[in-house]
Design a protein around this motif. Structure first.
Motif, PDB file in Angstrom:
ATOM      1  N   VAL A 129     119.586  -6.137 -23.037  1.00  0.00           N
ATOM      2  CA  VAL A 129     118.223  -5.809 -22.760  1.00  0.00           C
ATOM      3  C   VAL A 129     117.442  -7.127 -21.831  1.00  0.00           C
ATOM      4  CG1 VAL A 129     115.772  -5.348 -23.807  1.00  0.00           C
ATOM      5  CG2 VAL A 129     117.843  -4.284 -24.533  1.00  0.00           C
ATOM      6  N   ARG A 150     108.859 -11.744 -24.704  1.00  0.00           N
ATOM      7  CA  ARG A 150     109.197 -10.306 -23.995  1.00  0.00           C
ATOM      8  C   ARG A 150     108.593  -9.330 -25.037  1.00  0.00           C
ATOM      9  NH1 ARG A 150     113.829  -9.928 -20.848  1.00  0.00           N
ATOM     10  NH2 ARG A 150     113.661  -7.796 -21.463  1.00  0.00           N
ATOM     11  N   SER A 151     108.746  -8.134 -24.520  1.00  0.00           N
ATOM     12  CA  SER A 151     108.494  -7.144 -25.156  1.00  0.00           C
ATOM     13  C   SER A 151     109.287  -5.856 -24.763  1.00  0.00           C
ATOM     14  CB  SER A 151     106.668  -6.673 -25.087  1.00  0.00           C
ATOM     15  OG  SER A 151     106.390  -6.079 -26.310  1.00  0.00           O
ATOM     16  N   ASP A 152     109.620  -5.201 -25.740  1.00  0.00           N
ATOM     17  CA  ASP A 152     110.716  -4.137 -25.087  1.00  0.00           C
ATOM     18  C   ASP A 152     110.776  -2.980 -26.333  1.00  0.00           C
ATOM     19  OD1 ASP A 152     112.223  -5.648 -22.937  1.00  0.00           O
ATOM     20  OD2 ASP A 152     112.300  -6.888 -24.567  1.00  0.00           O
ATOM     21  N   ASP A 153     111.123  -1.995 -25.829  1.00  0.00           N
ATOM     22  CA  ASP A 153     111.244  -0.684 -26.793  1.00  0.00           C
ATOM     23  C   ASP A 153     112.708  -0.766 -27.022  1.00  0.00           C
ATOM     24  OD1 ASP A 153     109.105   0.545 -27.320  1.00  0.00           O
ATOM     25  OD2 ASP A 153     108.974   1.376 -25.066  1.00  0.00           O
ATOM     26  N   VAL A 154     113.127  -0.669 -28.404  1.00  0.00           N
ATOM     27  CA  VAL A 154     114.433  -0.809 -28.749  1.00  0.00           C
ATOM     28  C   VAL A 154     114.927   0.306 -29.620  1.00  0.00           C
ATOM     29  CG1 VAL A 154     114.710  -3.121 -28.185  1.00  0.00           C
ATOM     30  CG2 VAL A 154     114.233  -2.706 -30.559  1.00  0.00           C
ATOM     31  N   SER A 193     108.630  -7.928 -30.166  1.00  0.00           N
ATOM     32  CA  SER A 193     108.078  -8.947 -29.405  1.00  0.00           C
ATOM     33  C   SER A 193     108.841 -10.103 -29.465  1.00  0.00           C
ATOM     34  CB  SER A 193     106.545  -9.071 -29.514  1.00  0.00           C
ATOM     35  OG  SER A 193     105.930  -8.010 -29.180  1.00  0.00           O
ATOM     36  N   ARG A 249     109.078  -1.044 -30.838  1.00  0.00           N
ATOM     37  CA  ARG A 249     108.645  -2.040 -29.614  1.00  0.00           C
ATOM     38  C   ARG A 249     108.777  -3.470 -30.502  1.00  0.00           C
ATOM     39  NH1 ARG A 249     107.714  -1.319 -24.971  1.00  0.00           N
ATOM     40  NH2 ARG A 249     106.821  -3.288 -23.904  1.00  0.00           N
ATOM     41  N   TYR A 264     120.721  -6.808 -27.626  1.00  0.00           N
ATOM     42  CA  TYR A 264     119.393  -6.921 -27.212  1.00  0.00           C
ATOM     43  C   TYR A 264     119.407  -7.903 -26.197  1.00  0.00           C
ATOM     44  CZ  TYR A 264     114.546  -8.311 -26.654  1.00  0.00           C
ATOM     45  OH  TYR A 264     113.419  -8.824 -26.087  1.00  0.00           O
TER      46      TYR A 264
END
Ligand code: FES
Ligand code: FES
Lengths: 791, 151
Positions: B29, B12-16, B4, B2, B25
């Motif tokens: 993303v 933004r907050s994403d699983d990468v 941020s 995760r 990204y």
């Protein structure tokens, strides 16, 4: 009803800012890699690591077993999916030898980068991972790397052809005259020059996205290409899909320089796989595969001889070329040396001329058109040889050129090679360039430095070039065996609200056609360019076109826009004459409105005419509704831009380092539509020619391994390696088209490499060095200095 | 993993994937495709963005390394419908042709001026050394940056 704002007259020649810029500056523009296609699969190609080898086996099973991998194919798996091999459109001689070139190699690989398999996966990362799990066994063969080695047929690359020689092409309109000139010459000069291979290196790599329509059986092909129209036809022929089922779109394209003037394996493979798998598929080139799998430029060995009388007037030019085609023939590979073959007498009045060109296959990446395509090579040879002649005769390089220029009053000039040069004023461009460079002062500084034995010497190099562009008169292309025409198409419409729509068959990728074409139409209509939209690069929008290359867009495509605009105006005139009840010739068009001569109060703005044409309520009998006209312009002749460039270099005699201190370019491209864009083209072109002269070379080892496969090894110059340029122009309109334009896309590249190398050699003349092979790297210069010191 | 990341002012907050490059990204993303990719050896600068105010080639950094950072891309430069002064200067001086190098070039140029507000031509040329352009010969890019510095 008029929505168009009247424009001041004389739009042509204004330095208008480009309308393309806001989208590009903000990141809104969409390049092919930016297209978001839901559900798209990704391709990764497995490429040969060897230059020449038989393929013993290709094992895709491990790749196929990986999660996210949808399919994987070898060359053999796909052999029956191609309707035809990749095309070469220019069989320059009737007996030219051309190997069968499939998108994926089946039995053997012929250059490093030749594709042997392809993996299809759910993401780019997965596709690349899987490509590494494809195992290929090769049975290595000896590689043919040099042109001489190729000629020897020691190893024949394409066994079925029986030889590595693809063709020999000759042009000798009067061989006896050439012989006679050489036997009676006072001075004879022989130059032997090597045109190293160059990697075009557009900053945007190639890429292609194919979207099949699930029910319609149609395919939209997005490609980073200069030639959407040609590509559509060629993809139809090579995939077997009907032309009517293929739509090609070139989105924003990040530079081409000839490298995207092709029909590539990846374009055909992506289309065929999208058809086979019924899924959208994308492929985006990485830089290090691009250096191998995208065409390279140049790759020639040149022998040029001049015969001259006692005053140094050239009486004959005789040339022998050897050209390296690489492993296969791409779209116009064999034609590139021929494009230059008529021009080895340069800007000079030379009565006798002959040339022959022999082209061979090697185990290297195919060559093809790269900015200038044949013409930089020709200019380099003649301009280097003219300096050698000046030395032999004992006159200044500027003087030898003056003595030999075709005089302004001789135009149109029929050259010994068989061309007719449209217009020229060569000495005026030289004078201007020498003045801007401060030639006399430079020579004085040079003398001072020579005298004082300065370890950094000054070199001044000249090059006067002339090029043949505006490709091309279709009948001339026929005589050169080219398989297509050279015309260009344009459609101009006045829309119901009075806005103007221009549809062009050219396909810009940095040249600013939207800005320039809008200026051309607006100038004739008398409206603001902001009211003119320009559509292009989509075969559904612009059905006909022959695209953008060879400095052709303005002098063929721009002229087509002008003619189509005039046709719309003539139709509009008929409507106005009918409605105002006057004769056609009583109307004049100015400021975007027709006015009855002598009655300024009786007028009709174009917008109103457009609306009348649209409603068609009150048109003259027999006149069709709407204001729309098309033009397919086939130019009567090439255009021949010219100019003189002056390069000033400092050469460090201790380290061999060459610094380009200043650069003056005086170019004459005829009338200018937008001088801002003209200058930009010259800057970029000069930088590319300087790059060939000083920095760039696609280097291979003896096994045919590319040693410069990344931008770390291949030295595309950065800002710190170049100076600002001084540019100026003279204006000699072309009499062959109604805009008087010539084209400027390649001029800078054509003029610059010889100017720079002439400057380097000039700096080293005292040391007895008269030739340095390109690129003149510190190492090469240093070695040359060591060699003469050891003598 | 995760992450941020504040991108152009929005958190933004994403699983990468741990190996995901920052440039991917941003493009794949966050959907910000203005940042371009021109090479695979960190040589071309087409991918230049600002990370915590410093110009960075976003292909040299992993998305996870940008966790907690503020990233500005070319999309974050224009403000309120008006081009950023550096973008405007590129336009005025025809500092772009195909425009592919341009987002990276503009980002590099703005951080160059943040560091050296009144550079010489040589300093501009050296400051932009990491960004390649194949179209312009740099002439008008340098002109645009110098003009912006002087305005
Ligand atoms: S993509 Fe070339 S430096 Fe990042
Ligand atoms: S504008 Fe095309 S690479 Fe810079």
């Amino acid at each position: 009803m008029s929505a168009t704002a009247p424009a001041p007259p004389g739009i042509l020649g204004q330095r208008r800012l480009r309308r393309e810029d806001p989208a590009l500056l903000t990141g809104e523009a969409r390049f092919v890699a930016d297209l978001d296609v839901p559900g798209a699969l990704h391709l990764a190609f497995v490429r040969s690591t060897l230059a020449h080898a038989r393929i013993s086996s290709v094992d895709v099973s491990a790749a196929l077993a990986m999660p996210g991998v949808v399919a994987a194919f070898t060359g053999a798996d796909l052999e029956r999916d191609w309707a035809a091999p990749l095309p070469c459109a220019w069989p320059v001689t009737a007996d030219m030898k051309a190997p069968r070139h499939l998108p994926l190699a089946v039995d053997k690989v012929c250059y490093m980068g030749d594709a042997v398999a392809v993996v299809v996966a759910e993401s780019e990362y997965l596709a690349r991972d899987a490509a590494e799990q494809v195992f290929v066994e090769y049975d290595p063969l000896p590689a043919v790397v040099g042109i001489d080695d190729a000629l020897s047929d020691r190893v024949v690359i394409h066994e079925e052809l029986g030889t590595n020689t693809s063709y020999t092409w000759e042009l000798a309109p009067d061989a006896t005259a050439v012989e006679a000139a050489f036997s009676s010459a006072t001075h004879r000069v022989h130059g032997h020059y090597v045109q190293q291979r160059l990697i075009p290196a557009a900053i945007e790599p190639r890429g292609v996205v194919v979207v099949p329509q699930p029910f319609g059986g149609e395919f939209t092909v997005f490609s980073s290409t200069q030639i959407p129209h040609i590509l559509k036809v060629m993809l139809a022929l090579t995939s077997g899909i009907a032309e009517t089922s293929i739509r090609v779109i070139a989105p924003s394209v990040g530079g081409g320089f000839g490298s995207k003037l092709n029909v590539y394996a990846e374009e055909l493979a992506t289309l065929v796989l999208a058809k086979r798998l019924r899924r959208p598929i994308r492929w985006i080139e990485t830089r290090s595969e691009g250096t191998q799998a995208t065409i390279q430029g140049r790759g020639q060995i040149q022998d040029i001889e001049l015969a001259a009388d006692a005053e140094g007037r050239v009486t004959a030019v005789r040339v022998k070329l050897l050209a390296d085609m690489g492993a296969y023939l791409q779209l116009v590979t064999p034609g590139v040396p021929i494009l230059g073959a008529f021009l080895y007498s340069g800007v000079y009045d030379v009565p006798a001329y002959s040339i022959s060109c022999t082209s061979v296959f090697t185990n290297l990446t195919p060559t093809d058109a790269y900015r200038g395509a044949g013409r930089p090579e020709a200019t380099y040879a003649i301009e280097r040889a003219m300096d050698a002649l000046a030395r032999q005769v004992g006159v200044d390089p500027a003087e030898i050129r003056r003595r030999n220029y075709i005089k302004a009053e001789k135009f149109p000039y029929a050259s010994a090679a068989g061309l007719v040069y449209d217009s020229g004023a060569y000495e005026a461009a030289l004078d201007r360039a020498l003045e801007l460079a401060g030639y006399q002062e430079l020579r004085a500084e040079q003398a001072r430095r020579r005298e004082s034995g300065d370890s950094v010497q000054l070199g001044i190099g000249l090059s006067s070039y002339m090029e043949m562009c505006g490709l091309a008169p279709s009948r001339v292309l026929a005589s050169l065996n080219y398989s297509a025409g050279g015309w260009e198409a344009a459609t101009v419409r006045l829309l119901p609200t009075g806005k103007v729509q221009v549809v062009t068959g050219t396909s810009p990728h940095g040249q600013g056609h939207e800005t320039s074409w809008s200026m051309i139409a607006a100038d004739r209509l008398g409206v603001s360019p902001d009211d003119v939209e320009v559509l292009h690069s989509d075969t559904a929008v612009a059905p006909y076109g022959l695209d953008t290359y060879g400095s052709r867009s303005l002098s063929v495509g721009g002229v087509a826009v002008a003619i189509a605009t005039d046709r719309v105006i003539e139709k509009a005139r008929k409507i106005v004459a009918h409605q105002l009840e006057v004769a056609d010739e009583d109307l004049e068009l100015a400021g975007g409105a027709f006015t009855v001569k002598g009655s300024p109060d009786r007028s009709m703005p174009l917008g109103a005419v457009a609306f009348e044409a649209f409603t068609a309520h009150d048109l003259p009998d027999g006149l069709e509704p709407n204001l729309e006209a098309s033009c397919h312009f086939d130019p009567p002749n090439f255009t021949f831009p010219f100019g003189t460039h002056v390069a000033v270099v400092e050469v460090d005699l201790e380290t061999g380092r060459v610094i380009l201190r200043s650069y003056v370019a005086v170019d004459d491209c005829g009338n200018q539509v937008n001088p801002l864009i003209v200058e930009g083209q010259v800057h970029g072109g000069v930088a590319q020619g300087v790059a060939q002269a000083l920095f760039e070379k696609a280097s291979y080892d003896e096994q045919g391994t590319l040693l410069t496969s990344t931008l770390l090894d291949y030295l595309v110059p950065a800002a710190s390696e170049l100076p600002s340029f001084v540019t100026a122009s003279t204006v000699t309109p072309s009499p062959t088209n109604l805009l008087g334009v010539k084209g400027v896309g390649e001029a800078g590249t054509i003029g610059s490499a010889p100017a720079v190398i002439n400057a380097v050699c000039d700096a080293l003349a005292r040391q007895g060095i008269h030739d340095i092979e390109m690129p003149a790297t510190p190492e090469r210069v240093w070695r040359a200095l060591k060699e003469v010191a050891a003598r | 993993m995760r992450v941020s990341i504040t991108v152009n002012g929005e958190l933004r907050s994403d699983d990468v994937e741990p190996r995901l490059l920052l440039v991917h990204y941003l493009r794949d993303v966050a959907g910000l495709t203005g940042t371009n990719i021109g090479c695979d050896t960190s040589s071309c600068g087409a991918c230049t963005v600002h990370v915590d105010g410093e110009s960075v080639k976003s292909c040299t950094m992993l998305a996870v390394q940008a966790d907690g950072c503020e990233v500005t891309t070319i999309e974050g430069l224009a403000f309120d419908g008006a081009l950023h002064p550096m973008q405007e200067s590129f336009r005025q001086h025809h500092g772009l042709q195909c425009g592919f190098c341009t987002p990276g070039m503009v980002m590099a140029a703005t951080s160059l001026l943040a560091e050296i507000p009144d550079p010489t031509e040589q300093q501009v040329r050296e400051g932009l050394e990491g960004n390649l352009c194949r179209c312009t010969g740099y002439h008008n890019i340098v002109k645009a940056v110098l003009a912006e510095a002087r305005s």
